[in-house]
Design a protein around this motif. Sequence first.
Motif, PDB file in Angstrom:
ATOM      1  N   SER A  11       0.803  -1.225   0.000  1.00  0.00           N
ATOM      2  CA  SER A  11       0.000   0.000   0.000  1.00  0.00           C
ATOM      3  C   SER A  11       0.834   1.273   0.000  1.00  0.00           C
ATOM      4  O   SER A  11       0.360   2.323  -0.418  1.00  0.00           O
ATOM      5  CB  SER A  11      -0.922   0.016   1.219  1.00  0.00           C
ATOM      6  OG  SER A  11      -0.175   0.198   2.417  1.00  0.00           O
ATOM      7  N   ARG A  50       0.088   6.155   2.426  1.00  0.00           N
ATOM      8  CA  ARG A  50      -0.390   5.131   1.500  1.00  0.00           C
ATOM      9  C   ARG A  50      -0.669   5.745   0.135  1.00  0.00           C
ATOM     10  O   ARG A  50      -1.444   6.680   0.011  1.00  0.00           O
ATOM     11  CB  ARG A  50      -1.655   4.457   2.048  1.00  0.00           C
ATOM     12  CG  ARG A  50      -1.342   3.570   3.249  1.00  0.00           C
ATOM     13  CD  ARG A  50      -2.316   2.425   3.401  1.00  0.00           C
ATOM     14  NE  ARG A  50      -1.736   1.472   4.344  1.00  0.00           N
ATOM     15  CZ  ARG A  50      -2.089   1.363   5.621  1.00  0.00           C
ATOM     16  NH1 ARG A  50      -3.050   2.129   6.100  1.00  0.00           N
ATOM     17  NH2 ARG A  50      -1.494   0.493   6.405  1.00  0.00           N
ATOM     18  N   ALA A  53      -3.977   2.333  -1.777  1.00  0.00           N
ATOM     19  CA  ALA A  53      -4.809   1.737  -0.733  1.00  0.00           C
ATOM     20  C   ALA A  53      -5.782   0.697  -1.282  1.00  0.00           C
ATOM     21  O   ALA A  53      -6.255  -0.170  -0.544  1.00  0.00           O
ATOM     22  CB  ALA A  53      -5.585   2.830  -0.003  1.00  0.00           C
ATOM     23  N   ASP A  54      -6.074   0.751  -2.577  1.00  0.00           N
ATOM     24  CA  ASP A  54      -7.062  -0.153  -3.160  1.00  0.00           C
ATOM     25  C   ASP A  54      -6.576  -0.650  -4.521  1.00  0.00           C
ATOM     26  O   ASP A  54      -7.045  -0.199  -5.570  1.00  0.00           O
ATOM     27  CB  ASP A  54      -8.413   0.578  -3.304  1.00  0.00           C
ATOM     28  CG  ASP A  54      -9.533  -0.352  -3.755  1.00  0.00           C
ATOM     29  OD1 ASP A  54      -9.392  -1.571  -3.570  1.00  0.00           O
ATOM     30  OD2 ASP A  54     -10.533   0.151  -4.295  1.00  0.00           O
ATOM     31  N   SER A  56      -6.052  -2.645  -7.943  1.00  0.00           N
ATOM     32  CA  SER A  56      -7.032  -3.248  -8.843  1.00  0.00           C
ATOM     33  C   SER A  56      -6.710  -4.701  -9.167  1.00  0.00           C
ATOM     34  O   SER A  56      -7.578  -5.440  -9.643  1.00  0.00           O
ATOM     35  CB  SER A  56      -7.094  -2.445 -10.147  1.00  0.00           C
ATOM     36  OG  SER A  56      -5.820  -2.451 -10.791  1.00  0.00           O
ATOM     37  N   ARG A  59      -6.544  -8.424  -3.822  1.00  0.00           N
ATOM     38  CA  ARG A  59      -7.204  -7.991  -2.597  1.00  0.00           C
ATOM     39  C   ARG A  59      -6.131  -7.669  -1.571  1.00  0.00           C
ATOM     40  O   ARG A  59      -5.257  -8.501  -1.289  1.00  0.00           O
ATOM     41  CB  ARG A  59      -8.132  -9.090  -2.061  1.00  0.00           C
ATOM     42  CG  ARG A  59      -9.237  -9.466  -3.019  1.00  0.00           C
ATOM     43  CD  ARG A  59     -10.197 -10.485  -2.433  1.00  0.00           C
ATOM     44  NE  ARG A  59      -9.554 -11.675  -1.904  1.00  0.00           N
ATOM     45  CZ  ARG A  59      -9.056 -12.648  -2.643  1.00  0.00           C
ATOM     46  NH1 ARG A  59      -9.107 -12.571  -3.969  1.00  0.00           N
ATOM     47  NH2 ARG A  59      -8.512 -13.705  -2.093  1.00  0.00           N
ATOM     48  N   LEU A  60      -6.187  -6.476  -1.011  1.00  0.00           N
ATOM     49  CA  LEU A  60      -5.239  -6.047   0.006  1.00  0.00           C
ATOM     50  C   LEU A  60      -5.928  -6.082   1.365  1.00  0.00           C
ATOM     51  O   LEU A  60      -6.981  -5.461   1.551  1.00  0.00           O
ATOM     52  CB  LEU A  60      -4.736  -4.631  -0.287  1.00  0.00           C
ATOM     53  CG  LEU A  60      -3.906  -3.953   0.805  1.00  0.00           C
ATOM     54  CD1 LEU A  60      -2.616  -4.723   1.072  1.00  0.00           C
ATOM     55  CD2 LEU A  60      -3.601  -2.504   0.431  1.00  0.00           C
TER      56      LEU A  60
END
Length: 356
Positions: A11, A50, A53-54, A56, A59-60
Motif C-alpha cells: 500500500s 499510502r 490503498a485499493d 485493482s 485484494r489487500l
Amino acid sequence: MRLVVVGLSLSSSWGNGHATTYRALLAAFAARGHDIMFLERDMPWYAQNRDLADPSFCRLALYDGLDGLREHGPAIAGADAVIVGSYVPDGIEVARFVQDTARGVTAFYDIDTPVTLAALERGDCAYLSRAVIPGFDLLLSFTAGPTLTRLEQEFGARDARGFYCSVDPARYRPTAALRRWDLGYLGTYSDDRQPTLDRLLIEVARRAPERRFVVAGPQYPASIDWPGNVERIEHLAPQDHPDFYSACGWTLNVTRADMIRAGWSPSVRLFEAGACGCPIVSDRWDGIEDVLTPGLEIVLADDTDALVTLLDWPAERRETVAVAAKTRILAAHTSAHRAVQLETIFLMQPKRSARR
C-alpha cells in the motif's frame, strides 16, 4: 492459481523499494488469470503515506499483529501458493505460522538476500532464522549467482532460485518531462550507500558547480552538507518516477555493500530508469554483465573524475546507451517475464503432501 503474499508493504512506497517490486510482479501475475491476496501488517508510518490503498489487481488486507494474521488462516490454507517476503514484521513467527497452515507451495521471497545473509551470520536477523529456512519449499532470491549455492548448502534452503525484481513498462516509460538535471539519484538513505553517493554525486556537484543534480528519497540526516546545485526531494511517489527519470541526463545506481560483495543483485531502480529511457551510471559489482552490458547498455564508474567526464558526453552518445538499455530491459526484465517465471516455478513444484 490462488496466491497469498505476506509482504512488507504493497500500500505504501514510503522508504522502501518493496512496494513497487510487488506491484509490478503481482499486477502481471493477475493479468495471467490468477487470484491474489496481499496481507500487510498495518504499520503507522505506512498508514500515513499510502499511495495504493485499493489495488485493482489483488485484494489487500491489513492485519494487526500475529493474532490478526491468524484470522487469515483459511485463505493461507486454501491457497495454491503462499509467499512470505523479507522484512515482514515478526517474520520468523509469520514463517512458522504459514508453514504450519499452508497446504500449497510455500516460498520465502528475499528482496534483500545479501543483507539477510549478513544478518543471519551475525545472529540478529529479525525476519528470518536458520531454523525456518528449510521449512519453505522455495527460496526466491533477489540475488543469483554463487549465493544460491550458499543458501542451499550453508543455510538449508530446499530449493533456492534466482528471482530478480522487474519493471512494469506500462507505468515506467519515457515522458515529455523537460530535462532539469544532469545527474539524479533516487533512493532511501543508507549508511553503506552514502560513501558512494558522496563520491559519485555530491563531490561531482562540488567539482561541477555549473551542473544541476538531484537526490530524491527520505531519511537523509540533516548533517549532510548538500552543495547548492543539488536539489533535494524528500519523497517521490511511484507515479512521479517516470517524469523524474525523463528529466535526468543520467541516473546514478548505488548498491549496498552486502550486495556488492555478493554480486548478481540488480536494483529495481536499474530496470525502472532504463525503461524510462534514462542512461544509467552505476558502481561496479560481479554479475552486472548478466543484466546489462557495461559500456554498451550501462556505464560503470569508480571515482569522481569518471563522473565529471561522463557529464561531458554528447547527447547522441548518451542516447545510444539509453536505447540499448531500454531494449534489453523490455526483452528480459519486465514484470510479464517474471510472472511467467513465477508461474512456472510454482507449477513445477510437487504437491505439498507428496513432499512431506
